[in-house]
Scaffold this motif. Structure first.
Motif, PDB file in Angstrom:
ATOM      1  N   LEU A 109      13.167  -1.944  -2.140  1.00 26.21           N
ATOM      2  CA  LEU A 109      13.502  -0.660  -1.528  1.00 26.21           C
ATOM      3  C   LEU A 109      14.248   0.265  -2.478  1.00 26.21           C
ATOM      4  CD1 LEU A 109      14.589  -1.832   2.047  1.00 26.21           C
ATOM      5  CD2 LEU A 109      12.429  -0.757   1.369  1.00 26.21           C
ATOM      6  N   ASN A 110      14.987  -0.289  -3.422  1.00 24.44           N
ATOM      7  CA  ASN A 110      15.789   0.548  -4.313  1.00 24.44           C
ATOM      8  C   ASN A 110      15.149   0.784  -5.674  1.00 24.44           C
ATOM      9  OD1 ASN A 110      18.583   1.089  -2.944  1.00 24.44           O
ATOM     10  ND2 ASN A 110      18.052  -1.027  -2.443  1.00 24.44           N
ATOM     11  N   PHE A 111      14.350  -0.176  -6.140  1.00 26.74           N
ATOM     12  CA  PHE A 111      13.760  -0.075  -7.472  1.00 26.74           C
ATOM     13  C   PHE A 111      12.234  -0.069  -7.460  1.00 26.74           C
ATOM     14  CE2 PHE A 111      17.809  -2.468  -7.994  1.00 26.74           C
ATOM     15  CZ  PHE A 111      18.519  -1.486  -8.664  1.00 26.74           C
ATOM     16  N   GLY A 112      11.635  -0.168  -6.286  1.00 24.48           N
ATOM     17  CA  GLY A 112      10.177  -0.268  -6.216  1.00 24.48           C
ATOM     18  C   GLY A 112       9.438   1.048  -6.333  1.00 24.48           C
ATOM     19  N   GLY A 113      10.160   2.163  -6.203  1.00 26.93           N
ATOM     20  CA  GLY A 113       9.546   3.476  -6.421  1.00 26.93           C
ATOM     21  C   GLY A 113       8.996   4.163  -5.193  1.00 26.93           C
ATOM     22  N   THR A 114       9.097   3.510  -4.015  1.00 21.92           N
ATOM     23  CA  THR A 114       8.569   4.119  -2.791  1.00 21.92           C
ATOM     24  C   THR A 114       9.668   4.290  -1.763  1.00 21.92           C
ATOM     25  OG1 THR A 114       8.019   1.983  -1.780  1.00 21.92           O
ATOM     26  CG2 THR A 114       6.318   3.016  -3.168  1.00 21.92           C
ATOM     27  N   ASN A 115       9.320   4.949  -0.672  1.00 18.20           N
ATOM     28  CA  ASN A 115      10.249   5.062   0.446  1.00 18.20           C
ATOM     29  C   ASN A 115      10.175   3.812   1.318  1.00 18.20           C
ATOM     30  OD1 ASN A 115      10.051   7.905  -0.557  1.00 18.20           O
ATOM     31  ND2 ASN A 115      11.423   8.254   1.179  1.00 18.20           N
ATOM     32  N   ASP A 116      10.899   3.845   2.427  1.00 24.00           N
ATOM     33  CA  ASP A 116      11.046   2.678   3.284  1.00 24.00           C
ATOM     34  C   ASP A 116       9.709   2.110   3.761  1.00 24.00           C
ATOM     35  OD1 ASP A 116      13.052   1.066   5.036  1.00 24.00           O
ATOM     36  OD2 ASP A 116      11.585   1.814   6.486  1.00 24.00           O
TER      37      ASP A 116
END
Length: 363
Positions: A109-116
């Motif tokens: 959620l923080n480093f994956g590059g997408t929103n929730d």
């Protein structure tokens, strides 16, 4: 909508200002007009070591004003003053037991590059741009899930509050939420940057008798004294372990390492008294420790702490209250920069010229 953002296109590259597209908020999301955002070491790591997909709009210490809310949002309304913090799922065992900083999907959620919902809100010429920490606050507007938004008092300078979302709560929370030192106890804080100085202020709040600051910059050690340190040592000039053990008659009961420097991490362990507790919050590379002599033989504890083990919607308002009461003067760490001077702010942070840069975005 079109927004202005500082875009990171490639590893190690300077930020470039561009007009990008920000989609409308979806269910449970909030559109925030960014007033200001802190510059954190994690942003520099993301830029220089590509720990998140690039190109991206980085930034994760945003503060701003709610502009629009998506379907299902009930805790926020247009005009609310808010601080943006880290993303978390809200439903895993760790989130549900008050430890969202170790959410089972924290890294995604923080480093994956997408929103929730694992889709993108930011794009440029039809190509997706990665989101950082569920917010991407290096832009004039940002979208975040309502879980990682915190409402704050309108009578406090909103531009000042963004760093409470990460760096400041990391240092203060490690002391107040995790190690919880007893009144009259001893603690050593290694590194007198924004995180370390926040830990020092927190140690003063709980009434630690001996608060030792260790750094290699005398100017930072002077500020540490002003903020609550009772003693300081310049690690480049003295044998820190020897000095601390002599001062405390055997070592401190608690320690917080904010440096991530392996020799310093070992110092923080070796300068503990038996049964002492060390919290490691700096990003530390692979290193060797003598488990028997540094830990086990004297019953010591070494723990890792993320984001101060905080529940932001509870802890950030508490920090604001401490600030208003004059007990947590974190404004003394801050220097403001115009948004357009973002590359200068990062350079000043890297060189130690500024402890906590804050970019003013809204004019």
């Amino acid at each position: 909508m079109k927004i202005k953002a500082a875009v990171t296109h490639g590893q190690g590259q300077d930020f470039r200002f561009e007009e990008v597209e920000l989609a409308a908020p979806k269910a449970n999301e909030v559109l925030v007009k960014i007033v200001a955002t802190g510059v954190c070491h994690t942003d520099a790591v993301a830029r220089d070591e590509a720990i998140a997909p690039l190109p991206a709009v980085l930034g994760h210490e945003g503060s701003g004003i709610v502009e629009e809310v998506g379907e299902g949002v009930t805790r926020f309304a247009k005009g609310d003053h808010v601080v943006l913090s880290f993303a978390h799922c809200g439903h895993c065992d760790n989130c549900l037991t008050g430890h969202p900083t170790v959410c089972e999907t924290f890294n995604d959620l923080n480093f994956g590059g997408t929103n929730d919902d694992y889709t993108h809100r930011l794009s440029k010429d039809g190509h997706s741009l990665s989101t950082f920490f569920g917010q991407s606050s290096f832009g004039t507007f940002a979208i975040a899930h309502e879980r990682n938004i915190v409402k704050v008092d309108k009578d406090v300078d909103l531009a000042l509050l963004g760093p409470l979302g990460c760096g400041i709560q990391t240092g203060a929370g490690t002391v107040l939420n995790r190690i919880k030192p007893e009144f009259g106890s001893t603690i050593a804080i290694y590194g007198a940057g924004a995180v370390g100085l926040s830990a020092i202020m927190a140690a003063k709040i709980v009434g630690c008798k001996t608060i030792i600051a260790i750094d290699v910059h005398d100017s930072r050690l002077e500020l540490a004294k002003e903020l609550g340190a009772t003693h300081t040592f310049n690690g480049s000039k003295v044998d820190v372990v020897k000095e601390i053990k002599e001062l405390t008659n055997g070592g401190t009961k608690y320690a917080v390492d904010t440096t991530g420097v392996p020799p310093v991490v070992r110092q923080c362990l070796q300068a503990l008294r038996p049964l002492g507790v060390a919290a490691i919050v700096g990003v530390t590379p692979e290193m060797n420790i003598d488990v028997h002599n540094d830990l086990m033989a004297e019953g010591k504890t070494m723990m890792g702490v993320i984001e101060g083990d905080s529940v932001p919607n509870v802890f950030i308002p508490e920090l604001v209250d401490y600030y208003k009461a004059g007990q947590f003067p974190f404004d003394k760490l801050v220097k403001f920069y115009d948004f357009e001077d973002i590359n200068e702010a990062f350079e000043d942070s890297k060189n130690g010229v500024t402890i906590k840069p804050i970019l003013k975005i809204a004019k």
